[in-house]
Each structure stands twice: as structure tokens, then as C-alpha cells.
Design a protein around this motif. Structure first.
Motif, PDB file in Angstrom:
ATOM      1  N   GLY A 106      15.168  -5.155  18.297  1.00 34.99           N
ATOM      2  CA  GLY A 106      16.292  -4.243  18.144  1.00 34.99           C
ATOM      3  C   GLY A 106      15.888  -2.894  17.572  1.00 34.99           C
ATOM      4  N   ALA A 107      14.996  -2.917  16.581  1.00 35.42           N
ATOM      5  CA  ALA A 107      14.564  -1.662  15.965  1.00 35.42           C
ATOM      6  C   ALA A 107      13.866  -0.765  16.975  1.00 35.42           C
ATOM      7  CB  ALA A 107      13.629  -1.958  14.793  1.00 35.42           C
ATOM      8  N   THR A 108      13.030  -1.350  17.819  1.00 40.72           N
ATOM      9  CA  THR A 108      12.316  -0.567  18.829  1.00 40.72           C
ATOM     10  C   THR A 108      13.258  -0.099  19.931  1.00 40.72           C
ATOM     11  OG1 THR A 108      10.361  -1.933  18.394  1.00 40.72           O
ATOM     12  CG2 THR A 108      10.299  -0.542  20.339  1.00 40.72           C
ATOM     13  N   ARG A 109      14.157  -0.969  20.373  1.00 36.70           N
ATOM     14  CA  ARG A 109      15.102  -0.608  21.428  1.00 36.70           C
ATOM     15  C   ARG A 109      16.041   0.512  20.971  1.00 36.70           C
ATOM     16  NH1 ARG A 109      16.263   0.433  26.578  1.00 36.70           N
ATOM     17  NH2 ARG A 109      18.488   0.190  26.998  1.00 36.70           N
ATOM     18  N   ASP A 110      16.515   0.465  19.738  1.00 36.95           N
ATOM     19  CA  ASP A 110      17.393   1.520  19.221  1.00 36.95           C
ATOM     20  C   ASP A 110      16.706   2.880  19.305  1.00 36.95           C
ATOM     21  OD1 ASP A 110      19.392  -0.272  18.693  1.00 36.95           O
ATOM     22  OD2 ASP A 110      19.012  -0.396  16.539  1.00 36.95           O
ATOM     23  N   LEU A 111      15.426   2.900  18.990  1.00 37.38           N
ATOM     24  CA  LEU A 111      14.674   4.153  19.050  1.00 37.38           C
ATOM     25  C   LEU A 111      14.482   4.606  20.494  1.00 37.38           C
ATOM     26  CD1 LEU A 111      12.189   3.380  16.191  1.00 37.38           C
ATOM     27  CD2 LEU A 111      13.685   5.382  16.274  1.00 37.38           C
ATOM     28  N   ASP A 112      14.274   3.678  21.421  1.00 41.30           N
ATOM     29  CA  ASP A 112      14.157   4.043  22.832  1.00 41.30           C
ATOM     30  C   ASP A 112      15.425   4.739  23.314  1.00 41.30           C
ATOM     31  OD1 ASP A 112      11.584   3.136  23.238  1.00 41.30           O
ATOM     32  OD2 ASP A 112      12.191   1.160  23.959  1.00 41.30           O
ATOM     33  N   VAL A 113      16.570   4.189  22.943  1.00 37.91           N
ATOM     34  CA  VAL A 113      17.852   4.768  23.358  1.00 37.91           C
ATOM     35  C   VAL A 113      18.040   6.146  22.720  1.00 37.91           C
ATOM     36  CG1 VAL A 113      20.362   4.515  23.250  1.00 37.91           C
ATOM     37  CG2 VAL A 113      18.923   2.524  23.748  1.00 37.91           C
ATOM     38  N   ALA A 114      17.724   6.252  21.428  1.00 42.17           N
ATOM     39  CA  ALA A 114      17.872   7.537  20.740  1.00 42.17           C
ATOM     40  C   ALA A 114      16.961   8.601  21.345  1.00 42.17           C
ATOM     41  CB  ALA A 114      17.570   7.364  19.253  1.00 42.17           C
ATOM     42  N   ILE A 115      15.747   8.217  21.712  1.00 41.83           N
ATOM     43  CA  ILE A 115      14.811   9.158  22.341  1.00 41.83           C
ATOM     44  C   ILE A 115      15.344   9.627  23.682  1.00 41.83           C
ATOM     45  CG2 ILE A 115      12.520   9.330  23.422  1.00 41.83           C
ATOM     46  CD1 ILE A 115      11.533   7.429  21.161  1.00 41.83           C
ATOM     47  N   GLU A 116      15.871   8.694  24.463  1.00 38.65           N
ATOM     48  CA  GLU A 116      16.417   9.047  25.778  1.00 38.65           C
ATOM     49  C   GLU A 116      17.571  10.044  25.647  1.00 38.65           C
ATOM     50  OE1 GLU A 116      16.735   9.227  29.806  1.00 38.65           O
ATOM     51  OE2 GLU A 116      15.156   8.208  28.655  1.00 38.65           O
ATOM     52  N   ASN A 117      18.347   9.920  24.578  1.00 39.98           N
ATOM     53  CA  ASN A 117      19.488  10.808  24.355  1.00 39.98           C
ATOM     54  C   ASN A 117      19.118  12.088  23.616  1.00 39.98           C
ATOM     55  OD1 ASN A 117      21.276   9.007  25.589  1.00 39.98           O
ATOM     56  ND2 ASN A 117      21.643   7.898  23.688  1.00 39.98           N
ATOM     57  N   SER A 118      17.826  12.262  23.323  1.00 40.13           N
ATOM     58  CA  SER A 118      17.399  13.440  22.548  1.00 40.13           C
ATOM     59  C   SER A 118      16.323  14.244  23.269  1.00 40.13           C
ATOM     60  CB  SER A 118      16.867  12.991  21.176  1.00 40.13           C
ATOM     61  OG  SER A 118      17.838  12.253  20.479  1.00 40.13           O
ATOM     62  N   LYS A 119      16.232  14.087  24.586  1.00 43.44           N
ATOM     63  CA  LYS A 119      15.208  14.785  25.345  1.00 43.44           C
ATOM     64  C   LYS A 119      15.320  16.307  25.150  1.00 43.44           C
ATOM     65  CE  LYS A 119      13.172  11.301  27.404  1.00 43.44           C
ATOM     66  NZ  LYS A 119      11.763  10.958  27.107  1.00 43.44           N
ATOM     67  N   GLY A 120      14.204  16.921  24.759  1.00 44.48           N
ATOM     68  CA  GLY A 120      14.173  18.368  24.586  1.00 44.48           C
ATOM     69  C   GLY A 120      14.733  18.873  23.283  1.00 44.48           C
ATOM     70  N   LEU A 121      15.240  17.975  22.434  1.00 44.80           N
ATOM     71  CA  LEU A 121      15.808  18.395  21.151  1.00 44.80           C
ATOM     72  C   LEU A 121      14.750  18.315  20.049  1.00 44.80           C
ATOM     73  CD1 LEU A 121      19.264  16.578  21.351  1.00 44.80           C
ATOM     74  CD2 LEU A 121      18.740  18.975  21.876  1.00 44.80           C
ATOM     75  N   PRO A 122      14.939  19.051  18.945  1.00 47.83           N
ATOM     76  CA  PRO A 122      13.929  19.062  17.879  1.00 47.83           C
ATOM     77  C   PRO A 122      13.615  17.689  17.300  1.00 47.83           C
ATOM     78  CG  PRO A 122      15.498  20.845  17.577  1.00 47.83           C
ATOM     79  CD  PRO A 122      16.045  19.986  18.673  1.00 47.83           C
ATOM     80  N   GLU A 123      14.624  16.805  17.279  1.00 44.51           N
ATOM     81  CA  GLU A 123      14.427  15.502  16.654  1.00 44.51           C
ATOM     82  C   GLU A 123      13.640  14.528  17.524  1.00 44.51           C
ATOM     83  OE1 GLU A 123      18.783  15.679  18.114  1.00 44.51           O
ATOM     84  OE2 GLU A 123      17.374  16.967  17.054  1.00 44.51           O
ATOM     85  N   GLU A 124      13.378  14.888  18.773  1.00 42.86           N
ATOM     86  CA  GLU A 124      12.677  13.970  19.659  1.00 42.86           C
ATOM     87  C   GLU A 124      11.313  13.568  19.106  1.00 42.86           C
ATOM     88  OE1 GLU A 124      11.196  13.580  24.331  1.00 42.86           O
ATOM     89  OE2 GLU A 124      11.985  15.477  23.578  1.00 42.86           O
ATOM     90  N   ARG A 125      10.576  14.511  18.537  1.00 46.84           N
ATOM     91  CA  ARG A 125       9.251  14.194  18.010  1.00 46.84           C
ATOM     92  C   ARG A 125       9.342  13.205  16.857  1.00 46.84           C
ATOM     93  NH1 ARG A 125       5.223  19.041  16.524  1.00 46.84           N
ATOM     94  NH2 ARG A 125       5.444  19.277  18.785  1.00 46.84           N
ATOM     95  N   MET A 126      10.301  13.414  15.976  1.00 47.39           N
ATOM     96  CA  MET A 126      10.484  12.497  14.849  1.00 47.39           C
ATOM     97  C   MET A 126      10.777  11.080  15.331  1.00 47.39           C
ATOM     98  SD  MET A 126      13.191  10.809  13.111  1.00 47.39           S
ATOM     99  CE  MET A 126      14.664  11.813  13.326  1.00 47.39           C
ATOM    100  N   LEU A 127      11.611  10.978  16.371  1.00 44.01           N
ATOM    101  CA  LEU A 127      11.957   9.677  16.917  1.00 44.01           C
ATOM    102  C   LEU A 127      10.757   9.013  17.598  1.00 44.01           C
ATOM    103  CD1 LEU A 127      15.446  10.566  18.443  1.00 44.01           C
ATOM    104  CD2 LEU A 127      15.025   9.145  16.438  1.00 44.01           C
ATOM    105  N   MET A 128       9.944   9.801  18.269  1.00 43.25           N
ATOM    106  CA  MET A 128       8.747   9.256  18.923  1.00 43.25           C
ATOM    107  C   MET A 128       7.781   8.667  17.897  1.00 43.25           C
ATOM    108  SD  MET A 128       8.900   9.550  22.269  1.00 43.25           S
ATOM    109  CE  MET A 128       7.191   9.562  22.827  1.00 43.25           C
ATOM    110  N   THR A 129       7.629   9.345  16.772  1.00 47.13           N
ATOM    111  CA  THR A 129       6.759   8.841  15.710  1.00 47.13           C
ATOM    112  C   THR A 129       7.290   7.520  15.151  1.00 47.13           C
ATOM    113  OG1 THR A 129       6.072  11.074  15.108  1.00 47.13           O
ATOM    114  CG2 THR A 129       5.750   9.348  13.459  1.00 47.13           C
ATOM    115  N   ALA A 130       8.591   7.481  14.925  1.00 46.42           N
ATOM    116  CA  ALA A 130       9.215   6.259  14.414  1.00 46.42           C
ATOM    117  C   ALA A 130       9.086   5.120  15.417  1.00 46.42           C
ATOM    118  CB  ALA A 130      10.686   6.515  14.090  1.00 46.42           C
TER     119      ALA A 130
END
Length: 299
Positions: free
Chosen positions: A98-122
Motif C-alpha cells: 500500500g505504501a508503494t502503491r500510494d506513492l505511484d498514484v501520487a507521482i502519476e498525479n504530479s507529473k511536471g510539478l515541483p513535488e514530483e522529485r520528492m515523491l520519486m525519492t520516497a
């Protein structure tokens, strides 16, 4: 703390087999077929999941959700001490998934935004923990234990008349009765959806998933005309589940940002305020659409 599984350990390959429910089939046979399908799906996706494939992760989570739905659907017939233990281990595994899947969804919804890098690291950190779990002896003991339980767990040998009767009930009889009960419960839970808090809304979402999968399990096990009416309910359930899923994804994404102080670091107060207005408007629209769907489900 988990232990790494021995690299030399060989896994038993279980052949994939088609699931064919019939109206006269005994419930114990149907349960074994449904659970076997779920476990085979987990096995099929294991290698790709261990390599970091987001699609395999999603499919594994669906298979495990279907597995839990089937166990809940058959309820008293399969409840025993061994399932209690295996359920605890499944909860351990699901936390990593669940923790990994939640981040996958958040990354998909943050393409091109500043927070994308932070989410990728997490996501990298979360996946490393997941991969360690998937390669551990604890995981394989759970997986093999599930197969053993499905085939010869304590539930299969109870000798009291009521337990034997539950195992022998024809699928057409049990599924019709159980689907009607689950449908009634969902209709009750979904009343007043637009004014619900997130916890109650989450319970509606879970109940929707379970009923959806139960209807899908029932194909072939109910007369064609009876299943046709459930197929209409299934169509609405899929739409409702999608809308509630979008609401849940938004909530998860917001929590991820708050936990990392992402809004404070990456946006000024004016921009943050505008974002909150946008989120409230989107939430209201999604809830209105979902409420209309659930009214149709209750008809």
C-alpha cells in the motif's frame, strides 16, 4: 525484522487453471477455485513486482483484495485459527504494498510539478522495503501457508453438521442469498454519501469493492437471468468505485505533501489557498456524481 530468503531456494510452480463455477457446485469447491485464482495471480506478478513494475504492484494488490473479499464472502465456512494467523501476515505484507502503491498514484498525479522529485525519492525508499519483504522467508511462509490452508486447512475437516452443511451448499443458493445481503448493507452504508466524513466514505468504498468482486465471482454460479440483474449493479459499482477511488487518491496525495511540509516549502500562501479552493470544488463534484451512482445501485 525480516530474513532474506536463500537464493538457492526453488519455488514450486503451480499450473494456472481456469475457474469454472457452476450452479450445482459445492461451496467448498467454488471457494478453492476462487482462492487458487487469486494466489496464482500473485505468483504470476511476483517477478515483475520484485523488479519494481508499478502495473504488477497494482495487479497484486487487486488479487489480494479479491482474495480477502472471497474469504469474507464465504465467512463462517472458512473462519478458523489458521486464517487468523495468515490474515495477520497478509496485513504485514499489505502495508508495504500500500505504501508503494500510494506513492505511484501520487507521482502519476504530479507529473511536471515541483513535488514530483520528492515523491520519486520516497517511492525508491518504499520499494526497497517492499522488495526486502517479498524476498524474505516470512513472505514465502505466508504464501505457501495460504496454499496449504486453501487445500487442507482446519475449515476443510470440521465434522459438526453445520460446518459440513456450509461446505455442501450449492453455489446458486449461497451466492444468491449472500449477494442480496451484501447489496442491502452497501445501500444502507451509502445513504447520505455527500455529507459523510472520510472514514465512513472509506468504508463505503471497501464495501463496494467487496460486492463488486463477489458479483464477478458469481458468474456461472447463478442462473443467467439472475446474473443479468447483478451485471447491471456491477456496472454502477465500477463507476462508483472509480469516483470514490479518485477521492481517496486525492486524500492520500494531500497527506503525503503535508507529512513532508511540501506546501510550506513549495508554494506561497496565495497559491496554497487557491489549491485548497480547487480541491474543495473537485471533492464536491466527485461526491455529487458518486451519490447519484449509489442511488442507482439502491434502486
Amino acid at each position: 525484522m525480516t530474513l532474506a530468503a536463500s537464493p538457492a531456494r526453488e519455488r514450486v510452480v503451480r499450473p494456472k487453471r481456469p475457474r469454472h463455477l457452476s450452479e450445482a457446485m459445492r461451496c467448498e469447491t467454488a471457494f478453492r477455485l476462487i482462492l487458487s485464482e487469486c494466489l496464482e495471480e500473485v505468483a504470476t506478478n511476483h517477478e515483475a513486482l520484485s523488479s519494481g513494475d508499478p502495473t504488477a504492484l497494482h495487479q497484486t494488490r487487486i488479487a489480494l483484495t479479491r482474495l480477502k473479499a472471497a474469504i469474507a464472502f464465504y465467512g463462517p465456512m472458512v473462519a478458523d485459527s489458521e486464517w487468523t494467523r495468515l490474515k495477520s501476515e497478509l496485513k504485514w505484507l499489505s502495508a508495504y504494498l500500500g505504501a508503494t502503491r500510494d506513492l505511484d498514484v501520487a507521482i502519476e498525479n504530479s507529473k511536471g510539478l515541483p513535488e514530483e522529485r520528492m515523491l520519486m525519492t520516497a517511492r525508491t525508499d518504499a520499494f526497497e522495503a517492499l522488495r526486502e519483504a517479498l524476498q524474505s522467508d516470512r513472505y514465502w511462509q505466508w504464501f505457501d501457508g495460504m496454499w496449504d490452508w486453501v487445500g487442507s486447512g482446519p475449515w476443510t475437516t470440521r465434522q459438526d453438521p453445520r460446518a459440513a452443511q456450509r461446505r455442501a451448499v450449492p453455489v446458486s443458493v449461497f451466492h444468491a442469498r449472500r449477494l442480496a445481503r451484501w447489496h442491502g448493507k452497501l445501500c444502507h452504508k451509502s445513504r447520505g454519501l455527500q455529507g459523510m466524513g472520510k472514514n465512513k466514505r472509506h468504508r463505503v468504498r471497501l464495501a463496494s469493492k467487496r460486492l463488486r468482486y463477489a458479483i464477478e465471482f458469481s458468474e456461472g454460479g447463478l442462473p443467467a437471468d439472475v446474473y443479468a440483474s447483478w451485471r447491471d449493479v456491477l456496472k454502477h459499482l465500477r463507476k462508483g468505485q472509480q469516483l470514490l477511488g479518485e477521492l481517496n487518491d486525492d486524500e492520500v496525495r494531500r497527506k503525503l505533501f503535508e507529512s513532508a511540509d511540501a506546501l510550506d516549502q513549495g508554494a506561497d500562501e496565495g497559491k496554497a489557498g487557491h489549491q485548497r479552493v480547487h480541491e474543495r470544488k473537485r471533492k464536491s463534484q466527485l461526491l455529487r456524481r458518486a451519490a447519484a451512482i449509489y442511488r442507482k445501485i439502491a434502486e
